[in-house]
Design a protein around this motif. Sequence first.
Motif, PDB file in Angstrom:
ATOM      1  N   LEU A 111       0.859  -1.108  -0.007  1.00 33.66           N
ATOM      2  CA  LEU A 111       0.030  -0.111  -0.131  1.00 33.66           C
ATOM      3  C   LEU A 111       0.959   1.337   0.142  1.00 33.66           C
ATOM      4  CD1 LEU A 111      -2.701   1.466   0.160  1.00 33.66           C
ATOM      5  CD2 LEU A 111      -2.384   1.282   2.530  1.00 33.66           C
ATOM      6  N   LEU A 112       2.013   1.305   0.620  1.00 33.93           N
ATOM      7  CA  LEU A 112       2.860   2.348   0.869  1.00 33.93           C
ATOM      8  C   LEU A 112       3.586   2.772  -0.464  1.00 33.93           C
ATOM      9  CD1 LEU A 112       4.086   2.388   4.410  1.00 33.93           C
ATOM     10  CD2 LEU A 112       2.233   3.686   3.519  1.00 33.93           C
ATOM     11  N   ASP A 113       3.840   1.597  -1.082  1.00 34.31           N
ATOM     12  CA  ASP A 113       4.630   1.644  -2.402  1.00 34.31           C
ATOM     13  C   ASP A 113       3.309   2.274  -3.407  1.00 34.31           C
ATOM     14  OD1 ASP A 113       6.939   0.702  -1.964  1.00 34.31           O
ATOM     15  OD2 ASP A 113       6.549  -1.470  -2.476  1.00 34.31           O
ATOM     16  N   ALA A 114       2.342   1.630  -3.361  1.00 34.75           N
ATOM     17  CA  ALA A 114       1.381   2.327  -4.288  1.00 34.75           C
ATOM     18  C   ALA A 114       1.089   3.794  -4.024  1.00 34.75           C
ATOM     19  CB  ALA A 114       0.137   1.436  -4.287  1.00 34.75           C
ATOM     20  N   ILE A 115       0.751   4.198  -2.788  1.00 35.75           N
ATOM     21  CA  ILE A 115       0.642   5.634  -2.453  1.00 35.75           C
ATOM     22  C   ILE A 115       1.734   6.359  -2.960  1.00 35.75           C
ATOM     23  CG2 ILE A 115       0.437   7.215  -0.506  1.00 35.75           C
ATOM     24  CD1 ILE A 115      -1.281   5.184   0.830  1.00 35.75           C
ATOM     25  N   ALA A 116       3.068   6.084  -2.805  1.00 34.97           N
ATOM     26  CA  ALA A 116       4.049   6.639  -3.068  1.00 34.97           C
ATOM     27  C   ALA A 116       4.288   7.058  -4.723  1.00 34.97           C
ATOM     28  CB  ALA A 116       5.505   6.184  -2.534  1.00 34.97           C
ATOM     29  N   ALA A 117       3.789   5.877  -5.466  1.00 36.70           N
ATOM     30  CA  ALA A 117       3.879   6.039  -6.795  1.00 36.70           C
ATOM     31  C   ALA A 117       2.820   6.913  -7.304  1.00 36.70           C
ATOM     32  CB  ALA A 117       3.984   4.722  -7.682  1.00 36.70           C
ATOM     33  N   GLU A 118       1.548   6.750  -6.763  1.00 34.55           N
ATOM     34  CA  GLU A 118       0.494   7.655  -7.332  1.00 34.55           C
ATOM     35  C   GLU A 118       0.650   9.045  -6.903  1.00 34.55           C
ATOM     36  OE1 GLU A 118      -2.937   8.257  -9.541  1.00 34.55           O
ATOM     37  OE2 GLU A 118      -1.820   6.552  -9.346  1.00 34.55           O
ATOM     38  N   ALA A 119       1.063   9.445  -5.492  1.00 34.36           N
ATOM     39  CA  ALA A 119       1.103  10.506  -4.836  1.00 34.36           C
ATOM     40  C   ALA A 119       2.230  11.557  -5.353  1.00 34.36           C
ATOM     41  CB  ALA A 119       1.118  10.369  -3.497  1.00 34.36           C
ATOM     42  N   ALA A 120       3.366  10.861  -5.916  1.00 30.75           N
ATOM     43  CA  ALA A 120       4.473  11.955  -6.006  1.00 30.75           C
ATOM     44  C   ALA A 120       4.069  12.977  -7.168  1.00 30.75           C
ATOM     45  CB  ALA A 120       5.539  11.008  -6.546  1.00 30.75           C
ATOM     46  N   PRO A 146      11.887   7.435  -2.220  1.00 32.56           N
ATOM     47  CA  PRO A 146      12.719   8.620  -2.568  1.00 32.56           C
ATOM     48  C   PRO A 146      12.188   9.570  -3.742  1.00 32.56           C
ATOM     49  CG  PRO A 146      13.657   6.656  -3.639  1.00 32.56           C
ATOM     50  CD  PRO A 146      12.738   6.158  -2.437  1.00 32.56           C
ATOM     51  N   ALA A 147      11.289   9.167  -4.379  1.00 33.69           N
ATOM     52  CA  ALA A 147      10.705   9.980  -5.529  1.00 33.69           C
ATOM     53  C   ALA A 147       9.535  10.738  -5.015  1.00 33.69           C
ATOM     54  CB  ALA A 147      10.161   9.229  -6.594  1.00 33.69           C
ATOM     55  N   LEU A 148       8.917  10.289  -3.891  1.00 36.64           N
ATOM     56  CA  LEU A 148       7.857  11.056  -3.066  1.00 36.64           C
ATOM     57  C   LEU A 148       8.471  11.997  -2.465  1.00 36.64           C
ATOM     58  CD1 LEU A 148       5.038  11.374  -2.494  1.00 36.64           C
ATOM     59  CD2 LEU A 148       5.233   9.713  -0.577  1.00 36.64           C
ATOM     60  N   LEU A 149       9.543  11.677  -1.404  1.00 34.43           N
ATOM     61  CA  LEU A 149      10.241  12.716  -0.702  1.00 34.43           C
ATOM     62  C   LEU A 149      10.944  13.617  -1.490  1.00 34.43           C
ATOM     63  CD1 LEU A 149      11.753  10.425   2.081  1.00 34.43           C
ATOM     64  CD2 LEU A 149       9.677  11.888   2.169  1.00 34.43           C
ATOM     65  N   ASP A 150      11.455  13.417  -2.595  1.00 35.91           N
ATOM     66  CA  ASP A 150      11.793  14.629  -3.404  1.00 35.91           C
ATOM     67  C   ASP A 150      10.549  15.531  -4.036  1.00 35.91           C
ATOM     68  OD1 ASP A 150      14.521  13.780  -3.478  1.00 35.91           O
ATOM     69  OD2 ASP A 150      14.442  12.827  -5.323  1.00 35.91           O
ATOM     70  N   ALA A 151       9.717  15.008  -4.284  1.00 36.16           N
ATOM     71  CA  ALA A 151       8.430  15.832  -4.798  1.00 36.16           C
ATOM     72  C   ALA A 151       8.009  16.540  -3.638  1.00 36.16           C
ATOM     73  CB  ALA A 151       7.339  14.750  -5.359  1.00 36.16           C
ATOM     74  N   ILE A 152       7.846  15.984  -2.514  1.00 34.91           N
ATOM     75  CA  ILE A 152       7.228  16.676  -1.366  1.00 34.91           C
ATOM     76  C   ILE A 152       8.290  17.856  -1.006  1.00 34.91           C
ATOM     77  CG2 ILE A 152       6.879  16.582   1.120  1.00 34.91           C
ATOM     78  CD1 ILE A 152       5.730  13.734   0.676  1.00 34.91           C
ATOM     79  N   ALA A 153       9.410  17.560  -1.035  1.00 35.53           N
ATOM     80  CA  ALA A 153      10.647  18.700  -0.575  1.00 35.53           C
ATOM     81  C   ALA A 153      10.363  19.702  -1.930  1.00 35.53           C
ATOM     82  CB  ALA A 153      11.861  18.002  -0.643  1.00 35.53           C
ATOM     83  N   ALA A 154      10.461  19.501  -3.062  1.00 35.66           N
ATOM     84  CA  ALA A 154      10.301  20.588  -4.041  1.00 35.66           C
ATOM     85  C   ALA A 154       8.839  21.346  -3.860  1.00 35.66           C
ATOM     86  CB  ALA A 154      10.324  19.755  -5.388  1.00 35.66           C
ATOM     87  N   GLU A 155       7.901  20.642  -3.514  1.00 39.04           N
ATOM     88  CA  GLU A 155       6.515  21.298  -3.406  1.00 39.04           C
ATOM     89  C   GLU A 155       6.620  22.109  -2.090  1.00 39.04           C
ATOM     90  OE1 GLU A 155       2.599  22.553  -4.012  1.00 39.04           O
ATOM     91  OE2 GLU A 155       4.104  21.496  -5.427  1.00 39.04           O
ATOM     92  N   ALA A 156       7.167  21.780  -1.006  1.00 42.97           N
ATOM     93  CA  ALA A 156       6.913  22.124   0.162  1.00 42.97           C
ATOM     94  C   ALA A 156       7.753  23.581   0.394  1.00 42.97           C
ATOM     95  CB  ALA A 156       7.380  21.180   1.340  1.00 42.97           C
TER      96      ALA A 156
END
Length: 229
Positions: A111-120, A146-156
């Motif tokens: 589930l966490l993998d799926a959320i990360a891929a869809e949310a990024a 990592p891709a999700l955390l990169d996306a969050i960092a850039a957005e935040a």
Amino acid sequence: LDAIAAEAAPRVRDFNAQDFANTAWAYATAQHAAPALLDAIAAEAAPRVRDFNAQGLANTAWAYATAQHAAPALLDAIASEAAPRVRDFNAQDFANTAWAYATAQHAAPALLDAIAAEAAPRVRDFKPQGLANTAWAYATAQHAAPALLDAIAAEAAPRVRDFKPQGLANTAWAYATAQHAAPALLDAIAAEAAPRVRDFNAQELANTAWAYATAQHAAPALLDAIAAE
């Protein structure tokens, strides 16, 4: 609420999916203990999660985590049902679901993998608290994204002025805990947090100082402000 819980518990077989989700969410939000009712909902809802919509799945997981009420079979069922359906989740559903599994300390790697891929690619839709809670959740669950955390960092980073003190502290803590480099975000948090440390509680001050030390990220003005406060 006690009267409703007592009447509802033996009648949950008559509930539909929306009834399950709304009832669990209500007791969690009201911070009103109803263990027998939550047990009854968990037992009846687990085999019927296919009938839940995306928000119902997210809100039910959030409710049990918020109420600190163990429901492992229900959380397993929600995770299995939700993982292939995350494209139907909105930003709040992503954040609430990830936060729920991390808070409940309930493993749900698929589930966490799926959320990360869809949310990024959809982080622009997240509210500030959702960004903070999602980063915190993955760090707390020790689940690499990592891709999700990169996306969050850039957005935040350009939106830190909209973060509450807890969000600033938790976001810094998350990136340090995940050992995920985000220098622009940490610079932005430091600049925003330094003049606002009077609004931080003790845990937030401690977590923020710990985060910058752990990340080995220089923030002298912020550390001076924390020390003075």
